[in-house]
Design a protein around this motif. Structure first.
Motif, PDB file in Angstrom:
ATOM      1  N   ILE A  60       1.012  -1.029   0.006  1.00 27.35           N
ATOM      2  CA  ILE A  60       0.062  -0.026   0.104  1.00 27.35           C
ATOM      3  C   ILE A  60       0.913   1.082   0.038  1.00 27.35           C
ATOM      4  O   ILE A  60       0.607   2.190  -0.730  1.00 27.35           O
ATOM      5  CB  ILE A  60      -0.946   0.126   1.167  1.00 27.35           C
ATOM      6  N   LYS A  61       1.846   1.188   0.819  1.00 27.42           N
ATOM      7  CA  LYS A  61       2.795   2.439   0.789  1.00 27.42           C
ATOM      8  C   LYS A  61       3.609   2.646  -0.751  1.00 27.42           C
ATOM      9  O   LYS A  61       3.547   3.872  -1.075  1.00 27.42           O
ATOM     10  CB  LYS A  61       3.977   2.171   1.771  1.00 27.42           C
ATOM     11  N   ASP A  62       3.882   1.535  -1.362  1.00 28.79           N
ATOM     12  CA  ASP A  62       4.440   1.377  -2.662  1.00 28.79           C
ATOM     13  C   ASP A  62       3.531   2.131  -3.641  1.00 28.79           C
ATOM     14  O   ASP A  62       3.942   2.979  -4.631  1.00 28.79           O
ATOM     15  CB  ASP A  62       4.900   0.304  -3.168  1.00 28.79           C
ATOM     16  N   VAL A  63       2.178   1.781  -3.629  1.00 28.24           N
ATOM     17  CA  VAL A  63       1.170   2.261  -4.494  1.00 28.24           C
ATOM     18  C   VAL A  63       0.915   3.787  -4.313  1.00 28.24           C
ATOM     19  O   VAL A  63       0.994   4.319  -5.320  1.00 28.24           O
ATOM     20  CB  VAL A  63      -0.098   1.285  -4.146  1.00 28.24           C
ATOM     21  N   PHE A  64       1.036   4.212  -3.099  1.00 33.58           N
ATOM     22  CA  PHE A  64       0.670   5.605  -2.942  1.00 33.58           C
ATOM     23  C   PHE A  64       1.913   6.439  -2.591  1.00 33.58           C
ATOM     24  O   PHE A  64       1.949   7.428  -2.444  1.00 33.58           O
ATOM     25  CB  PHE A  64      -0.223   5.790  -1.472  1.00 33.58           C
ATOM     26  N   LEU A  65       3.041   5.821  -2.985  1.00 28.10           N
ATOM     27  CA  LEU A  65       4.413   6.348  -2.960  1.00 28.10           C
ATOM     28  C   LEU A  65       4.663   7.102  -1.714  1.00 28.10           C
ATOM     29  O   LEU A  65       5.367   8.543  -1.681  1.00 28.10           O
ATOM     30  CB  LEU A  65       4.421   7.546  -4.233  1.00 28.10           C
TER      31      LEU A  65
END
Length: 68
Positions: A60-65
């Motif tokens: 999720i962190k990677d998706v929302f940068l």
């Protein structure tokens, strides 16, 4: 995102083994050991699920940068 079926089988396998050991120990009159086996099995599964949830939050962190 897909969860590996392997993880589900591992959790089910541990559950079956713990249930079997609990039943056998309970029938032998070793209720304390049966409860400890159940508790340790629960803790083991809890750590497996915690690692899956950790991976989920990382994705999720990677998706929302969110870098930090």
């Amino acid at each position: 995102m897909s969860i590996d079926v392997d993880i589900i089988f591992k959790i089910a396998g541990v559950g079956i083994v713990v249930a079997f050991l609990h039943t056998v120990l309970d029938q032998m009159g070793k209720k304390e050991y049966a409860q400890w086996v159940t508790l340790l099995g629960f803790i083991y599964i809890l750590f497996m699920v915690a690692s899956i949830v950790s991976d989920l939050f990382q994705k999720i962190k990677d998706v929302f940068l969110f870098r930090g």
